[in-house]
Scaffold this motif. Sequence first.
Motif, PDB file in Angstrom:
ATOM      1  N   ALA A   1      21.496  -4.930   4.698  1.00  0.00           N
ATOM      2  CA  ALA A   1      20.725  -5.498   5.807  1.00  0.00           C
ATOM      3  C   ALA A   1      21.660  -5.888   6.952  1.00  0.00           C
ATOM      4  N   GLU A   2      22.809  -6.448   6.613  1.00  0.00           N
ATOM      5  CA  GLU A   2      23.782  -6.822   7.649  1.00  0.00           C
ATOM      6  C   GLU A   2      24.263  -5.583   8.398  1.00  0.00           C
ATOM      7  N   SER A   3      24.546  -4.509   7.671  1.00  0.00           N
ATOM      8  CA  SER A   3      25.033  -3.287   8.318  1.00  0.00           C
ATOM      9  C   SER A   3      23.967  -2.668   9.222  1.00  0.00           C
ATOM     10  N   LEU A   4      22.692  -2.924   8.899  1.00  0.00           N
ATOM     11  CA  LEU A   4      21.580  -2.415   9.707  1.00  0.00           C
ATOM     12  C   LEU A   4      21.167  -3.395  10.805  1.00  0.00           C
ATOM     13  N   SER A   5      21.783  -4.574  10.818  1.00  0.00           N
ATOM     14  CA  SER A   5      21.345  -5.671  11.703  1.00  0.00           C
ATOM     15  C   SER A   5      19.872  -5.966  11.457  1.00  0.00           C
ATOM     16  N   PHE A   6      19.502  -5.942  10.183  1.00  0.00           N
ATOM     17  CA  PHE A   6      18.124  -6.193   9.777  1.00  0.00           C
ATOM     18  C   PHE A   6      18.024  -7.620   9.239  1.00  0.00           C
ATOM     19  N   PRO A   7      17.312  -8.498   9.955  1.00  0.00           N
ATOM     20  CA  PRO A   7      17.247  -9.898   9.537  1.00  0.00           C
ATOM     21  C   PRO A   7      16.456 -10.130   8.244  1.00  0.00           C
TER      22      PRO A   7
END
Length: 156
Positions: A97-103
Amino acid sequence: MYLKHLLSNPIFSKSMLLTGKLGLDRLVDSVNLMDAPDIIHYVKPGQLLLSNGYFMKKEPALMMDLIQQMDKLGCSGLAVKTKRFKLDIPKSVLEKAESLSFPIIELSSVNHSLGEILEQSTGYLLENKNHELQYAISINKQFSSMTLQGKGKHLL
């Protein structure tokens, strides 16, 4: 409305962003509440998904698939009450999620039901849309008035 603005609503005051800080500028058009393995078929772009994590507890791998599909679809993020069913979000999911900038937002400290969070979030979004519409109507009235006074040709 940006996700960071929606999260400024008092109902989220005790929530915690677990990962995806760079995704707080994602647009939120609506909020959805559902807990089913096939939820991806019901979410839409610009949607923040609220969940108690029940279906993810039985199969943690589903969470990895869910966030990847939600990101691909253009969803705003995932907000989960992890403590209710003692859901541990795998480190690999948080890293992805961090790598996707997905909160991914933790809601367990929030003393409200998911239904209350849905209701207040939707109200906050509608209030914001109403403000935007009122502004658009105001600008339209100004342009119409100028046009009727013969000043419209100076706008082009």
